[in-house]
Design an enzyme around this catalytic site. Structure first.
Site, PDB file in Angstrom:
ATOM      1  N   HIS A   1      -1.737  -1.875  14.567  1.00 11.03           N
ATOM      2  CA  HIS A   1      -1.869  -0.487  14.220  1.00 11.03           C
ATOM      3  C   HIS A   1      -3.268  -0.111  13.749  1.00 11.03           C
ATOM      4  CE1 HIS A   1      -1.553  -0.963   9.691  1.00 11.03           C
ATOM      5  NE2 HIS A   1      -1.439  -2.164  10.196  1.00 11.03           N
TER       6      HIS A   1
ATOM      7  N   TYR B   1      10.109  -0.616   8.521  1.00 10.89           N
ATOM      8  CA  TYR B   1       8.720  -1.007   8.788  1.00 10.89           C
ATOM      9  C   TYR B   1       8.151  -0.140   9.929  1.00 10.89           C
ATOM     10  CZ  TYR B   1       5.034  -4.413  10.091  1.00 10.89           C
ATOM     11  OH  TYR B   1       3.858  -5.038  10.393  1.00 10.89           O
TER      12      TYR B   1
ATOM     13  N   HIS C   1       0.813  -1.222   0.000  1.00 16.77           N
ATOM     14  CA  HIS C   1       0.000   0.000   0.000  1.00 16.77           C
ATOM     15  C   HIS C   1       0.848   1.274   0.000  1.00 16.77           C
ATOM     16  CE1 HIS C   1       0.256   0.002   4.385  1.00 16.77           C
ATOM     17  NE2 HIS C   1      -0.671  -0.894   4.565  1.00 16.77           N
TER      18      HIS C   1
ATOM     19  N   GLU D   1      -6.829  -6.474   8.807  1.00 15.72           N
ATOM     20  CA  GLU D   1      -6.285  -6.033   7.516  1.00 15.72           C
ATOM     21  C   GLU D   1      -6.087  -7.240   6.594  1.00 15.72           C
ATOM     22  OE1 GLU D   1      -2.995  -3.264   7.773  1.00 15.72           O
ATOM     23  OE2 GLU D   1      -3.370  -2.552   5.738  1.00 15.72           O
TER      24      GLU D   1
ATOM     25  N   HIS E   1       4.889 -10.697   9.829  1.00 19.93           N
ATOM     26  CA  HIS E   1       5.684 -10.274   8.670  1.00 19.93           C
ATOM     27  C   HIS E   1       7.168 -10.522   8.924  1.00 19.93           C
ATOM     28  CE1 HIS E   1       2.376  -8.354   6.572  1.00 19.93           C
ATOM     29  NE2 HIS E   1       2.070  -7.657   7.643  1.00 19.93           N
TER      30      HIS E   1
ATOM     31  N   ASP F   1      -4.071  -8.459   4.443  1.00 22.02           N
ATOM     32  CA  ASP F   1      -2.888  -9.315   4.301  1.00 22.02           C
ATOM     33  C   ASP F   1      -2.928 -10.474   5.291  1.00 22.02           C
ATOM     34  OD1 ASP F   1      -2.614  -7.095   6.038  1.00 22.02           O
ATOM     35  OD2 ASP F   1      -0.442  -7.344   6.143  1.00 22.02           O
TER      36      ASP F   1
ATOM     37  N   HIS G   1      -5.929  -9.583  13.513  1.00 24.21           N
ATOM     38  CA  HIS G   1      -6.017  -8.274  12.836  1.00 24.21           C
ATOM     39  C   HIS G   1      -6.817  -8.430  11.541  1.00 24.21           C
ATOM     40  CE1 HIS G   1      -4.910  -4.467  11.224  1.00 24.21           C
ATOM     41  NE2 HIS G   1      -3.761  -4.788  10.662  1.00 24.21           N
TER      42      HIS G   1
ATOM     43  N   ASP H   1       1.204  -7.504  13.385  1.00 22.29           N
ATOM     44  CA  ASP H   1       2.044  -6.511  12.698  1.00 22.29           C
ATOM     45  C   ASP H   1       3.213  -6.014  13.563  1.00 22.29           C
ATOM     46  OD1 ASP H   1       0.851  -6.357  10.198  1.00 22.29           O
ATOM     47  OD2 ASP H   1      -0.666  -4.936  10.875  1.00 22.29           O
TER      48      ASP H   1
END
Ligand code: FEO
Length: 399
Positions: free
Chosen positions: A144, A197, A24, A80, A230, A82, A78, A163
């Site tokens: 986040h 990151y 993104h 999001e 990640h 991904d 989470h 994350d």
């Protein structure tokens, strides 16, 4: 497929996205991974999933270990995409599984997937017994997203931090310590990517991060491994926890960044002379042209720099577009504890430096110095640029 076991009964079942080059808007020249973890005990739990398009690879890894239809619990740390966009695939196979997430997580998952999954919402302190192993949940709002949480494996002392503590880095290795040591040379690749990151994703949330680390310490949670969603798994978590504490506090190095763009090189000439003034004072300084450098990398440098100089030529009585765009990105990340200064050239009327100063002030930053030059810098202007560099260097040296 080789099974990757963190500790007995805890497996990595994620995927490596070797070709990821943009996340993104954040550039990822080294690719990335989406990590999911399978915990096998009397009951079986899957923590997080992977980006859609990789679901079959994750499911193949699970099949090497257990029958995926036997999964009892799926934990979504989470919302999001991904981490969640393979939920529809796994929830179809593990049709009887309960889906554990925060209340905000449930709201988000329902908005995205509109599915009638068997939800159980959890909060800090809630536990789930799998047999000998226990999952302990810690909500982590704004780390986040509002829905974020961590899952802690109590007996194994592993923090599945989603994350938090991640890096966008693809590798055939899974553990931080292997990336360099198995290559046979010293390198900081994992920490370098972790800094990038943090700077590009987590920098606005420094205060929340400090409070969360304090809360985890107060809860008496011992962490022997951090398995983020990640990049590499931290077998040596102390190193990254210390780095997060320093970054969150805004601890900086004696380093100056001269960030600029230029139309007909006048602002660039100023930038070069300012740089000379800083460098001659014995302070580290970097020159960063906004169309010749990657913005995600510039932001990584901002993280530990003490002073930031922003240079813009005047265009249409205002800020040069790349400088304006970069300021929007940078100020949104709310960098802490910086010395700011501005400079730039103009033709028949000024405007850019004033506008950059206004942008900084409206974000709560007071520029320490500003310098504007009409057309090409002459000898007197060059002396002012050099002197500006020296002043900034002395402010940096003063702490
Ligand atoms: Fe890795 Fe906030 O998603």
């Amino acid at each position: 497929m080789t099974r990757i076991e963190l500790t007995q009964g805890v497996y990595w079942v994620g995927v490596v996205d070797w070709n990821l080059r943009d996340f993104h808007g954040y550039t990822t020249p080294r690719g990335g991974t989406y990590n999911a973890y399978l915990i096998v005990d009397e009951k079986i739990a899957l923590v997080d999933t992977v980006k859609s398009g990789f679901a079959s690879e994750m499911i193949s890894r699970i099949k090497e270990i257990v029958d995926p239809s036997k999964i009892d619990y799926v934990v979504s740390n989470h919302v999001e995409m991904d981490h969640s966009s393979s939920l529809p695939d796994i929830m179809k196979i593990a049709a009887n599984a309960e889906l554990l997430c925060t209340e905000k997580g449930k709201e988000g998952l329902l908005r995205y997937y509109r599915s009638n999954w068997n939800f159980r919402t959890v909060k800090t302190g809630d536990e789930l017994k799998l047999g000998k192993k226990t999952l302990y949940f810690i909500t982590a709002p704004m780390l986040h997203w509002p829905d974020s949480m961590f899952t802690y494996l109590k007996e194994d002392k592993i923090l599945l931090s989603n994350d938090g503590f991640g890096q966008h880095l693809s590798s055939s290795f899974r553990f931080d310590e292997d990336v360099c040591s198995l290559l046979g040379y010293e390198c900081d690749t994992v920490m370098d990517e972790a800094a990038k990151y943090y700077a590009n994703i987590l920098m606005p949330f420094g205060g929340v991060i400090l409070k969360k680390i304090e809360e985890i310490q107060k809860l008496g949670i011992e962490i022997e491994m951090i398995a983020s969603s990640h990049g590499m798994i931290w077998k040596n978590p102390g190193k990254i926890i210390d780095a997060y504490i320093n970054w969150s506090k805004g601890v900086s190095k004696q380093k100056v960044l001269v960030i600029y763009d230029t139309m007909w090189n006048s602002t660039e000439i100023m930038a070069g002379e300012i740089l000379r003034g800083v460098a001659d004072s014995g302070i580290e300084v970097m020159l960063l042209h906004l169309r010749r450098n990657d913005w995600s990398e510039i932001v990584k440098e901002v993280l530990e720099a003490r002073a930031i100089l922003i240079g813009s030529p005047t265009l249409n009585n205002g800020i040069f577009p790349t400088v304006g765009g970069f300021l929007t990105y940078l100020l949104g990340l709310r960098p802490k504890n910086k010395i700011w200064a501005t400079f730039g050239s103009y033709g028949w009327a000024g405007g850019a430096v004033r506008a950059v100063n206004d942008r900084l002030k409206s974000s709560g930053y007071e520029p320490a110095e500003s310098l504007e030059v009409n057309f090409r810098p002459d000898d007197a202007d060059m002396a002012k640029c050099y002197s500006l560099g020296q002043k900034i260097a002395s402010l940096v040296r003063a702490g």
